[in-house]
Design an enzyme around this catalytic site. Sequence first.
Site, PDB file in Angstrom:
ATOM      1  N   GLY A 181      -8.642 -37.525 102.297  1.00 53.17           N
ATOM      2  CA  GLY A 181      -9.295 -39.005 102.407  1.00 53.17           C
ATOM      3  C   GLY A 181      -9.850 -39.638 101.655  1.00 53.17           C
ATOM      4  N   GLY A 415       3.588 -53.935  67.344  1.00 46.45           N
ATOM      5  CA  GLY A 415       2.670 -54.302  68.356  1.00 46.45           C
ATOM      6  C   GLY A 415       1.867 -52.940  68.234  1.00 46.45           C
ATOM      7  N   ALA A 416       2.885 -51.796  68.808  1.00 49.86           N
ATOM      8  CA  ALA A 416       1.472 -50.478  68.241  1.00 49.86           C
ATOM      9  C   ALA A 416       1.142 -50.119  67.314  1.00 49.86           C
ATOM     10  CB  ALA A 416       2.913 -49.107  68.696  1.00 49.86           C
TER      11      ALA A 416
END
Length: 524
Positions: A181, A415-416
């Site tokens: 939960g 971009g890496a």
Amino acid sequence: MYLNHKNRASDREKKIYSKLHEKRKKSLEGGGEKKVENQHKKGKLTARERIELLVDENSFVELDSLVTHQSTKFNLENNKPLGDGVVTGHATIAERQVFIYSQDFTVFGGSLGRAQATKICKLMELAIKTGNPILGILDSGGARIQEGVASLAGYGDIFFRNIQASGVIPQISIILGPCAGGAVYSPALTDFVLMNKENSFMFVTGPEVVKAVTGEEISFYDLGGSEVHSKKTGVSHLVGESEEETLDLARKLLSYLPSNNLNDPPFDPEVREESEQTSLRELIPDKENEPYDMKSIIGTIVDSDSLLELNEDWAKNIIVGFARMQGFTVGIIANQPLFLGGAIDYNAADKASRFIRFCDSFNIPILTFVDVPGFLPGVKQEHEGIIRHGAKLLYAYSEATIPKISIIVRKAYGGAYIVMSSKHLGTDINLAWPSAQIAVMGAEGAVRILYRNRLKEEEPEKVLEEFTHKFKEEFANPYQAAELGYIDKVIFPEETRNEIVASLHLLQNKREQSPKRKHGVSPV
Ligand code: HXC
């Protein structure tokens, strides 16, 4: 006269002290012999046995052992076990002060009511005030049903303090039973979650609810066992084969961490044998796309056997973990060419960015090993939000003000290249090996775009070969980046360890101020 007085005193003493003896004895019983036996039958240890294994011998000092719940509903007024299902206190681990709570499944299934929550909150506050790590051992049926909203409030109070403690003291959750939960959100808010291979479960809604709502039938283990959380969700950072091993892992993890955000991580003075650094040259394959194990590079450079990898089986295309360099703790981030060619996918971005933020909060320098062909292409990646997740990694590297050192060992494309601790994101020392290839993209891919028309018209193979060669000569090396100052130094692989150690010394007193603001808005 004197004798009478002495007798009277000892009678009174007996009465007073025996009451405390009795209460102490009672508080150690938990849910009673039968329940303890059941716990052992399930292959689980009791709350106190676990604490004993976790801490230095005889160092545990229990607090609040006489606390009871104040509930009067559902016959609870006639059942008031001392301690209320959680053992709390302080102890030392490797002679360092820590706070510990351990839920006692033998008492109301370890379920959390108002009193248990208040005990845990009090401990968290003490840990924050005194600047010491807190470790929670969780084994509980969740919110104590009989106490209604009071138990929900208890969870809320714990979550709030988890967040207050975040970035101030290390928080470690050790799951050794059910954690169901909303209860899962306390470990999820802590820095590290450790699970035992068997008997540890985490899920927001259990198998019965899942079946009622979606019709899916699934076991506890398959829904939220250690395998799911170490391989699929990334919730669990470390998994032990047994409770003993899981507790040992917690001790080991702690050995890399400072007690709080104002302290430095512990220095490990143990003299370690240095491995042969010249073997590093042979570890990078000749072929551009050939995989190899980045861990063999890391293992050669860091202090022997000092790498403690986290989330080892999740997002395996990026490696994160702690290691030591001449005894100093460092955080390691490295692309792993063995999986997805080392490309960054949305899980890898999440894994690394969270780790960077931890290191930055706790004064742990970051060492990045780069061999990355780019972000992972694909419809799934785009649709699952590689833009949003990749942005987290850029943000985390740029925001981090601790010493940052990077080494490009092979590819750093597109971009890496930027995202993997480039100079442009504020990295302090950027190193590259002669085998580094820093380019907008791979040579062949670049030629196919730039010379598309010629490839159609002329002899395609010849054109491809000629221009790929030319492109490689021009860009597939570290020298353009070095000429522009984006790489501070091109080094021979065998120089790496010494360069890193020297850089760590150089950066030891680094101070960097971020712009004044309440907080940035990280693309979470
Ligand atoms: C009160 C509980 C309890 C609970 C277990 N017990 N969970 N008592 N509140 N939440 C009691 C049982 O009645 C039993 O008491 C004893 O603990 C041991 O439980 P068993 O069921 O016999 O043990 P086991 O078979 O090992 O099963 C463990 C279990 C199961 C899987 C955890 O007990 C279970 O499903 N419990 C309910 C889990 C749950 O749904 N919790 C609420 C989640 S919602 P006796 O006296 O018979 O020994 C939640 C919200 C949090 O937590 C929200 C926060 C924001």
